[in-house]
Enzyme design. Structure first.
Site, PDB file in Angstrom:
ATOM      1  N   GLU A  40      -0.790   2.448  -9.326  1.00 30.70           N
ATOM      2  CA  GLU A  40      -0.802   2.527  -7.862  1.00 30.70           C
ATOM      3  C   GLU A  40       0.468   1.866  -7.358  1.00 30.70           C
ATOM      4  OE1 GLU A  40      -3.546   1.899  -3.932  1.00 30.70           O
ATOM      5  OE2 GLU A  40      -3.790   0.431  -5.547  1.00 30.70           O
ATOM      6  N   GLU A  65       3.125  -4.041  -6.284  1.00 35.43           N
ATOM      7  CA  GLU A  65       3.206  -4.501  -4.894  1.00 35.43           C
ATOM      8  C   GLU A  65       4.352  -5.491  -4.778  1.00 35.43           C
ATOM      9  OE1 GLU A  65       3.068  -4.878  -1.252  1.00 35.43           O
ATOM     10  OE2 GLU A  65       1.391  -3.636  -1.965  1.00 35.43           O
ATOM     11  N   ASP A 115       4.245   2.587   3.726  1.00 36.08           N
ATOM     12  CA  ASP A 115       4.904   2.274   4.996  1.00 36.08           C
ATOM     13  C   ASP A 115       5.625   3.528   5.490  1.00 36.08           C
ATOM     14  OD1 ASP A 115       6.423   1.320   7.110  1.00 36.08           O
ATOM     15  OD2 ASP A 115       6.878  -0.563   6.108  1.00 36.08           O
ATOM     16  N   LYS A 119      10.741   4.989  12.549  1.00 36.72           N
ATOM     17  CA  LYS A 119      12.003   5.199  13.264  1.00 36.72           C
ATOM     18  C   LYS A 119      12.936   6.061  12.416  1.00 36.72           C
ATOM     19  CE  LYS A 119      11.958   0.915  15.908  1.00 36.72           C
ATOM     20  NZ  LYS A 119      12.638  -0.362  16.141  1.00 36.72           N
ATOM     21  N   ASP A 151      -1.700   8.399   7.006  1.00 40.18           N
ATOM     22  CA  ASP A 151      -2.245   8.724   8.318  1.00 40.18           C
ATOM     23  C   ASP A 151      -1.115   8.971   9.318  1.00 40.18           C
ATOM     24  OD1 ASP A 151      -1.370   6.130   8.450  1.00 40.18           O
ATOM     25  OD2 ASP A 151      -3.277   5.280   9.104  1.00 40.18           O
TER      26      ASP A 151
END
Length: 180
Positions: A40, A65, A115, A119, A151
């Site tokens: 992941e 991560e 993320d 912009k 999303d």
């Protein structure tokens, strides 16, 4: 009457200390029991991966991560569940994929809600970009899969376009246990 002394020692940390940041990880050392590997990228608080690893003890899992607090949460959740098939690596996901994950070693890459860098001027920082299918292809076994979820509508469109442009990938139905 006999009494057994219960160990109060904490299980070892599931956070993998990289021996090198330029050599691929030796998966045979990290996971002595050879099982299919899933990764992941961007594990967040580790909720998905800890639960998925618990449900699939026949696979090994690495959560990647960048943020220390998040990788510590994955560690706590994995140790609490006594998982032996889970490790966390603290490093940037794209770097891990390109340099540290051995080639053709993973059966699946999971990327959930990365993320979106909404912009326009920041979009070059997105994980899923024109180069990503090349890196994913080199990391995956011949039957490997990439599972994506976002999303952010704009990012979703970009993900579709990036993978549509790569002849190495084709769209597949998401397995039922990953649809939640």
């Amino acid at each position: 009457m006999q009494a057994k002394l219960l160990s109060t020692a904490e299980p070892p940390s599931l956070i993998y200390d990289l021996a090198s940041i330029v050599k691929p990880i030796d998966l045979a050392v990290v996971f002595p029991k050879q099982q299919p590997l899933e990764v992941e990228l961007g594990s967040g608080d580790g909720s998905f991966l800890a639960e998925y690893a618990r449900l699939h003890p026949e696979h090994d899992f690495i959560g990647v991560e960048r943020l220390l607090g998040r990788i510590r949460k994955l560690d706590r959740k994995g140790r609490r569940a006594a998982l032996t098939n889970l490790l966390g690596v603290r490093i940037e996901s794209s770097y891990f994929l390109e340099y540290l994950l051995p080639r053709h070693s993973a059966v699946a890459l999971h990327i959930y809600f990365p993320d979106p860098w909404p912009k326009q001027k920041h979009r070059r920082h997105r994980l899923i970009n024109e180069r990503f299918p090349i890196l994913a292809h080199q990391a995956l076994t011949s039957e490997g899969r990439v599972y994506l979820r976002t999303d952010d509508e704009n990012y979703f469109e970009q993900m579709l376009a990036v993978f549509a442009a790569s002849p190495a990938f084709q769209a597949v139905e998401t397995p039922t246990d990953l649809r939640a």
